[in-house]
Design a protein around this motif. Structure first.
Motif, PDB file in Angstrom:
ATOM      1  N   LEU A 195      -1.051  -8.962   4.628  1.00  0.00           N
ATOM      2  CA  LEU A 195      -2.263  -9.268   3.869  1.00  0.00           C
ATOM      3  C   LEU A 195      -3.280  -8.173   4.166  1.00  0.00           C
ATOM      4  CD1 LEU A 195      -3.761 -11.439   2.097  1.00  0.00           C
ATOM      5  CD2 LEU A 195      -4.759 -12.229   4.265  1.00  0.00           C
ATOM      6  N   HIS A 196      -3.746  -7.494   3.127  1.00  0.00           N
ATOM      7  CA  HIS A 196      -4.786  -6.475   3.287  1.00  0.00           C
ATOM      8  C   HIS A 196      -6.116  -7.102   2.878  1.00  0.00           C
ATOM      9  CE1 HIS A 196      -1.870  -3.467   4.249  1.00  0.00           C
ATOM     10  NE2 HIS A 196      -1.241  -3.643   3.102  1.00  0.00           N
TER      11      HIS A 196
ATOM     12  N   GLU B 211       1.269  -2.975  -2.869  1.00  0.00           N
ATOM     13  CA  GLU B 211       0.190  -3.942  -2.684  1.00  0.00           C
ATOM     14  C   GLU B 211      -0.118  -4.598  -4.021  1.00  0.00           C
ATOM     15  OE1 GLU B 211      -3.303  -2.870  -0.249  1.00  0.00           O
ATOM     16  OE2 GLU B 211      -4.498  -3.477  -1.996  1.00  0.00           O
ATOM     17  N   TRP B 212      -0.098  -5.941  -4.038  1.00  0.00           N
ATOM     18  CA  TRP B 212      -0.323  -6.720  -5.255  1.00  0.00           C
ATOM     19  C   TRP B 212      -1.583  -7.565  -5.122  1.00  0.00           C
ATOM     20  CZ3 TRP B 212       2.759  -5.585  -9.227  1.00  0.00           C
ATOM     21  CH2 TRP B 212       3.987  -4.987  -8.954  1.00  0.00           C
TER      22      TRP B 212
ATOM     23  N   CYS C 278      -1.327  -1.393  -6.351  1.00  0.00           N
ATOM     24  CA  CYS C 278      -1.867  -0.110  -5.913  1.00  0.00           C
ATOM     25  C   CYS C 278      -1.187   0.253  -4.595  1.00  0.00           C
ATOM     26  CB  CYS C 278      -3.386  -0.157  -5.762  1.00  0.00           C
ATOM     27  SG  CYS C 278      -3.986  -1.209  -4.434  1.00  0.00           S
ATOM     28  N   PRO C 279      -1.311   1.502  -4.159  1.00  0.00           N
ATOM     29  CA  PRO C 279      -0.756   1.840  -2.848  1.00  0.00           C
ATOM     30  C   PRO C 279      -1.429   0.997  -1.760  1.00  0.00           C
ATOM     31  CG  PRO C 279      -1.330   3.825  -4.069  1.00  0.00           C
ATOM     32  CD  PRO C 279      -1.901   2.656  -4.831  1.00  0.00           C
ATOM     33  N   PRO C 280      -0.677   0.603  -0.737  1.00  0.00           N
ATOM     34  CA  PRO C 280      -1.245  -0.232   0.331  1.00  0.00           C
ATOM     35  C   PRO C 280      -2.528   0.343   0.925  1.00  0.00           C
ATOM     36  CG  PRO C 280       1.123  -0.095   0.566  1.00  0.00           C
ATOM     37  CD  PRO C 280       0.743   0.870  -0.526  1.00  0.00           C
ATOM     38  N   LYS C 281      -3.519  -0.518   1.074  1.00  0.00           N
ATOM     39  CA  LYS C 281      -4.825  -0.221   1.669  1.00  0.00           C
ATOM     40  C   LYS C 281      -5.673   0.720   0.827  1.00  0.00           C
ATOM     41  CE  LYS C 281      -2.749  -0.404   6.269  1.00  0.00           C
ATOM     42  NZ  LYS C 281      -2.563   0.340   7.504  1.00  0.00           N
TER      43      LYS C 281
END
Length: 194
Positions: A42-43, A78-79, A93-96
């Motif tokens: 989870l971001h 990343e969703w 998008c790309p993570p973070k």
């Protein structure tokens, strides 16, 4: 449009259909005895890029709440969910790197046994369910989406601190609407007796 709001790399154009039964869903899992599955993270972001919101969130974090954007990383993507004029509000998008918000930290949520193609099928189904114009900052936002995606990945709920501010706001809104409805009823009743 979602892209104009800073959401990059919308849902992939080719999405597989989601398995309909538990047995077919299991067929999309990694074989038992293989690795522990794909990590799910989870971001957490501070809503918007505003420094004021970041400062408010630093204060609210001591109360275990805040105005957060959340997203779920699985199989390296990343969703999340956000407002869009038309079509799905689900985006990738790309993570973070969600450029519409300020990245804060990540929380490991466990591992899913679902293979990447099964996760993409799941995301495809959710993309149809989570339309961008259904976005509601208090009742249908990125945190609600993250909670549901984690559930469908077979993992625990979204930590309460990410939903508490929206839930409190929704409850206050409901109370205000109820009071307004009561007031209107009283005004109508008073008019009858005049």
């Amino acid at each position: 449009m979602a892209a104009s709001r800073g959401y990059a790399l919308l849902l992939p154009s080719r999405v597989l259909s989601e398995p309909e039964t538990l047995e077919s869903a299991r067929a999309g899992q990694k074989p038992r005895g293989s690795s522990s599955g794909a990590p799910v993270t989870l971001h957490v972001y501070s809503v918007s890029g505003s420094q004021t919101v970041c400062k408010v969130n630093r204060f609210l974090s001591h109360l275990r709440t805040g105005a957060y954007h959340t997203a779920v990383e699985v199989h390296g993507k990343e969703w999340s969910y956000g407002y869009a004029d038309k079509g799905s509000g689900v985006f990738c998008c790309p993570p973070k790197e969600c450029d519409a918000h300020t990245y804060l930290y990540s929380l490991p949520m466990g591992h899913t046994q679902l293979l990447e193609q099964t996760v993409l099928a799941l995301i495809g189904r959710m993309a149809k369910e989570w339309q961008g114009d259904d976005y509601d900052i208090l009742r249908c936002n990125c945190c609600h989406f993250s909670h549901e995606l984690l559930r469908r990945l077979g993992l625990g709920p979204l930590p309460k601190q990410f939903m508490s501010l929206a839930s409190a706001g929704a409850a206050l809104g409901d109370k205000a609407q109820a009071m307004s409805s009561i007031r209107s009823s009283l005004v109508e009743a008073a008019a009858v007796f005049r």
